[in-house]
Scaffold this motif. Sequence first.
Motif, PDB file in Angstrom:
ATOM      1  N   PHE A   1     -10.856 -17.633 -85.873  1.00 22.37           N
ATOM      2  CA  PHE A   1     -11.196 -17.721 -84.137  1.00 22.37           C
ATOM      3  C   PHE A   1     -10.689 -19.110 -83.472  1.00 22.37           C
ATOM      4  O   PHE A   1     -11.153 -20.013 -84.368  1.00 22.37           O
ATOM      5  N   GLU A   2     -10.201 -19.315 -82.724  1.00 21.82           N
ATOM      6  CA  GLU A   2     -10.213 -20.468 -81.485  1.00 21.82           C
ATOM      7  C   GLU A   2     -11.361 -21.510 -80.542  1.00 21.82           C
ATOM      8  O   GLU A   2     -11.556 -19.871 -79.548  1.00 21.82           O
ATOM      9  N   ILE A   3     -11.178 -22.334 -80.539  1.00 19.19           N
ATOM     10  CA  ILE A   3     -12.235 -22.601 -79.194  1.00 19.19           C
ATOM     11  C   ILE A   3     -11.258 -23.855 -78.938  1.00 19.19           C
ATOM     12  O   ILE A   3     -11.252 -24.918 -79.300  1.00 19.19           O
ATOM     13  N   LYS A   4     -10.705 -23.780 -77.668  1.00 14.97           N
ATOM     14  CA  LYS A   4     -10.315 -24.594 -76.935  1.00 14.97           C
ATOM     15  C   LYS A   4     -11.235 -25.887 -76.192  1.00 14.97           C
ATOM     16  O   LYS A   4     -12.147 -25.131 -74.985  1.00 14.97           O
ATOM     17  N   GLU A   5     -11.614 -26.557 -76.135  1.00 15.34           N
ATOM     18  CA  GLU A   5     -12.417 -28.100 -76.100  1.00 15.34           C
ATOM     19  C   GLU A   5     -11.789 -29.797 -75.399  1.00 15.34           C
ATOM     20  O   GLU A   5     -10.518 -29.874 -76.642  1.00 15.34           O
ATOM     21  N   LYS A   6     -11.542 -30.148 -74.612  1.00 18.23           N
ATOM     22  CA  LYS A   6     -10.622 -30.867 -73.940  1.00 18.23           C
ATOM     23  C   LYS A   6      -8.964 -31.028 -74.534  1.00 18.23           C
ATOM     24  O   LYS A   6      -9.254 -29.605 -74.225  1.00 18.23           O
ATOM     25  N   ASN A   7      -8.637 -31.808 -74.512  1.00 18.15           N
ATOM     26  CA  ASN A   7      -7.601 -31.404 -75.137  1.00 18.15           C
ATOM     27  C   ASN A   7      -6.748 -30.657 -77.099  1.00 18.15           C
ATOM     28  O   ASN A   7      -5.610 -30.739 -77.418  1.00 18.15           O
ATOM     29  N   PHE A   8      -8.289 -30.629 -77.339  1.00 16.52           N
ATOM     30  CA  PHE A   8      -8.241 -30.055 -79.167  1.00 16.52           C
ATOM     31  C   PHE A   8      -8.207 -28.466 -79.306  1.00 16.52           C
ATOM     32  O   PHE A   8      -9.061 -28.182 -77.904  1.00 16.52           O
ATOM     33  N   VAL A   9      -7.670 -27.651 -80.002  1.00 17.91           N
ATOM     34  CA  VAL A   9      -8.210 -26.748 -80.331  1.00 17.91           C
ATOM     35  C   VAL A   9      -9.227 -26.172 -81.774  1.00 17.91           C
ATOM     36  O   VAL A   9      -7.803 -27.224 -82.423  1.00 17.91           O
ATOM     37  N   TYR A  10     -10.379 -26.123 -82.095  1.00 13.10           N
ATOM     38  CA  TYR A  10     -10.934 -25.930 -82.375  1.00 13.10           C
ATOM     39  C   TYR A  10     -10.583 -24.317 -83.396  1.00 13.10           C
ATOM     40  O   TYR A  10     -10.365 -23.567 -82.533  1.00 13.10           O
TER      41      TYR A  10
ATOM     42  N   ARG B   1     -14.512 -23.267 -94.005  1.00 14.50           N
ATOM     43  CA  ARG B   1     -16.089 -22.959 -94.644  1.00 14.50           C
ATOM     44  C   ARG B   1     -16.661 -23.829 -94.286  1.00 14.50           C
ATOM     45  O   ARG B   1     -17.843 -24.076 -94.073  1.00 14.50           O
ATOM     46  N   GLY B   2     -16.371 -25.724 -94.508  1.00 16.65           N
ATOM     47  CA  GLY B   2     -17.724 -26.669 -94.099  1.00 16.65           C
ATOM     48  C   GLY B   2     -17.743 -26.539 -92.646  1.00 16.65           C
ATOM     49  O   GLY B   2     -18.035 -27.834 -92.704  1.00 16.65           O
ATOM     50  N   GLY B   3     -16.634 -26.188 -91.855  1.00 17.19           N
ATOM     51  CA  GLY B   3     -16.999 -26.028 -90.337  1.00 17.19           C
ATOM     52  C   GLY B   3     -16.335 -25.578 -89.297  1.00 17.19           C
ATOM     53  O   GLY B   3     -15.270 -26.300 -89.851  1.00 17.19           O
ATOM     54  N   ARG B   4     -15.651 -25.992 -87.948  1.00 14.98           N
ATOM     55  CA  ARG B   4     -14.995 -25.774 -87.725  1.00 14.98           C
ATOM     56  C   ARG B   4     -14.384 -26.798 -87.597  1.00 14.98           C
ATOM     57  O   ARG B   4     -15.002 -28.034 -87.441  1.00 14.98           O
ATOM     58  N   LEU B   5     -12.423 -26.821 -87.488  1.00 16.23           N
ATOM     59  CA  LEU B   5     -12.001 -28.226 -87.702  1.00 16.23           C
ATOM     60  C   LEU B   5     -11.317 -27.901 -86.718  1.00 16.23           C
ATOM     61  O   LEU B   5     -10.454 -26.812 -85.735  1.00 16.23           O
ATOM     62  N   SER B   6     -10.150 -29.071 -85.746  1.00 13.64           N
ATOM     63  CA  SER B   6      -9.661 -28.924 -84.930  1.00 13.64           C
ATOM     64  C   SER B   6      -7.857 -28.807 -85.918  1.00 13.64           C
ATOM     65  O   SER B   6      -7.321 -28.636 -87.140  1.00 13.64           O
TER      66      SER B   6
END
Lengths: 93, 93
Positions: free
Chosen positions: A57-66, A23-28
């Motif tokens: 849903f997920e968003i891949k960014e760098k080598n993180f998955v948010y 709820r506080g925003g996306r997290l890895s």
Amino acid sequence: MGIADTFKALGSPVRREILVLLRGGRLSAGEIGEHFSMTGATISHHLSQLKKADLVFEIKEKNFVYYELNATVFEEVMLWVAQFREGENDEGK
Amino acid sequence: MGIADTFKALGSPVRREILVLLRGGRLSAGEIGEHFSMTGATISHHLSQLKKADLVFEIKEKNFVYYELNATVFEEVMLWVAQFREGENDEGK
DNA sequence: AATTTATTTAGAAAAACATCTAAATAGAAG
DNA sequence: CTTCTATTTAGATGTTTTTCTAAATAAATT
């Protein structure tokens, strides 16, 4: 997908707590894991169930998955639950 | 009692279907069982979980046990789910 | 009082789930 | 191009859940 997967996913306290965190925003995945005393593998498994249920849903960014909340599916859940409220009947379904 | 028991109870397709059946009004354990290809013992077990979650209550009459929706708990579920809807934030919780 | 009907409880077996460790993948950084 | 960091996948293990059969309870009927 489907309300069955959604309710199954919501049935776990860990997964519900993950949703609250988001709820506080996306997290890895890693950031989510920090809030629990479980291995990353286990968290990953819970995340994949939330994803399968379209609750996140997920968003891949760098080598993180948010991970991020998918607000639309909660509307579906609301609709399902609403049918049982006092004063509801067949009309409108 | 508690949202955990409620979501756990709602996690089962059989139990959700029982709730849908009860939208049409109260039914006895036996009448509910007729809609499923499971033994009465299994249905009884599901009913006891729904009861524990306060999603239904029972009324004993003659040698029958009637089950009925408990609309009030669905409101609680609605509230829980509502916190994830688009545009919701900390205010009001 | 014995029997029948409706439901629950107890105990067992099978299926599903949560969690772990170890290995695999993927991208970033040296 | 090797190593480090982040995450996922695979496989194993223990726990929980579902379901069954059989026995128990409880009220109604004969």
